[in-house]
Scaffold this active site. Structure first.
Site, PDB file in Angstrom:
ATOM      1  N   THR A  19      -3.277   3.956  -1.857  1.00 13.64           N
ATOM      2  CA  THR A  19      -2.051   3.180  -1.729  1.00 13.64           C
ATOM      3  C   THR A  19      -0.851   4.100  -1.936  1.00 13.64           C
ATOM      4  O   THR A  19      -0.927   5.048  -2.697  1.00 13.64           O
ATOM      5  CB  THR A  19      -2.048   2.117  -2.851  1.00 13.64           C
TER       6      THR A  19
ATOM      7  N   ASP B 135      -5.256  -4.755  -5.183  1.00 15.09           N
ATOM      8  CA  ASP B 135      -4.194  -5.143  -6.105  1.00 15.09           C
ATOM      9  C   ASP B 135      -2.807  -5.088  -5.485  1.00 15.09           C
ATOM     10  O   ASP B 135      -1.878  -5.717  -5.989  1.00 15.09           O
ATOM     11  CB  ASP B 135      -4.238  -4.269  -7.366  1.00 15.09           C
TER      12      ASP B 135
END
Length: 307
Positions: free
Chosen positions: A165, A196
């Site tokens: 990410t 997440d």
């Protein structure tokens, strides 16, 4: 003024720093940096040219948070668009909602005129096809995709060293604070999996009164611990930034099962301090920082948290 971003954010931090120097708000600046990461074909875990899910679809997740208003916007499982971070920003600005996923996220992206893009490049498709063929027997190949996918998901690994990410945390000259994150998630993931990143409080959180945090690597772990929100709450309780990260690390270590090795926590506080901490990476995890007075962003190595 301050920016903290992870390794992948190196291609966008210069643009974010310029935006802050020009007086733009923290969220504008963070979004601008993420957008550049999303379109860099050399980065295989964010935006275009990312690794797909088991079915060969690139599903993108992104989120933003304004630390002053505490408004958020997020998208999950978005297919076919160029800059998911900007679609997430539009969710925050245009809707009474905080998150859209799947077909609803794609419908909204079309409605706002977001630029379409097939993020599965021919090179990534060829690798996906090779890995798939190596993972299936003759009967499964003949029936694909109408076969159980859960076993394939258990065997899923990235075809190259897994990167992450991208996360941006920023403070502007007015003291405004923001977070912005974007990812394609786990390579060869089960279709519809959310990590997440689009889950506010797990992958990212920003509160200008206290601080901000964003996480990379195995999102399943930081979802379970509510890690980003936890760091900010520890700051609110009066802990130092370093102690807040250690406490969040203890929370993660209490989890049973899963993988915390490689998880990295990026955090800033309202006083302009920053810390980045990672679990169990022998070579260290590097990140980028820029703050007012620096001629250029600097790459540094995160502190270590024991697994």
């Amino acid at each position: 003024m301050l920016i903290v971003t992870n390794h992948e954010g190196g291609v966008g931090i210069g643009e974010t720093a310029k935006a802050l120097r020009d007086g733009r708000p923290a969220l504008d600046a963070a979004e601008a940096g993420v957008r550049l990461v999303e379109v860099d074909p050399a980065i295989r875990s964010v935006g275009c040219n990312s690794w797909p899910n088991i079915l060969g679809q690139v599903e993108l997740d992104a989120a933003v948070m304004d630390g002053t208003t505490l408004r958020t916007g997020a998208v999950g499982g978005l297919v076919g668009y160029r800059n998911p971070v900007s679609v997430a920003r539009a969710v925050m600005k245009r809707l009474p909602h905080e998150i859209l996923v799947g077909a609803g996220a794609a419908r909204f992206a079309a409605e706002i005129g977001a630029e379409r893009l097939d993020n599965l490049t021919p090179a990534a498709h060829a690798t996906w096809q090779r890995v798939l063929n190596e993972s299936l027997d003759e009967r499964q190949r003949a029936a694909f995709p109408d076969i159980p996918l859960s076993e394939l998901c258990q065997r899923a690994t990235d075809p190259e060293y897994q990167k992450d990410t991208t996360v941006f945390l920023a403070i502007d000259e007015q003291g405004g604070m923001a977070s912005a994150v974007s990812t394609s998630g786990w390579a060869w993931k089960y279709p519809g999996r959310l990590g997440d990143s689009p889950i506010i409080g797990a992958g990212s959180y920003a509160d200008a009164a206290y601080g901000a945090c964003a996480c990379t690597h195995t999102g399943e772990m930081t979802i379970r611990a509510g890690t980003s929100r936890a760091v900010v709450l520890y700051l609110k309780m009066g802990l130092s930034l370093e102690d807040a990260l250690f406490e969040a690390g203890r929370d993660l270590r209490r989890l049973k099962g899963g993988l915390i090795r490689g998880v990295a926590l990026h955090a800033i506080d309202a006083q302009g301090n920053h810390r980045v901490a990672s679990f169990g990476e022998a070579k260290g995890v590097d990140y980028w920082i820029w703050e007012h007075g620096m001629a250029a962003p600097e790459r540094r190595v995160a502190m270590h948290l024991d697994v």
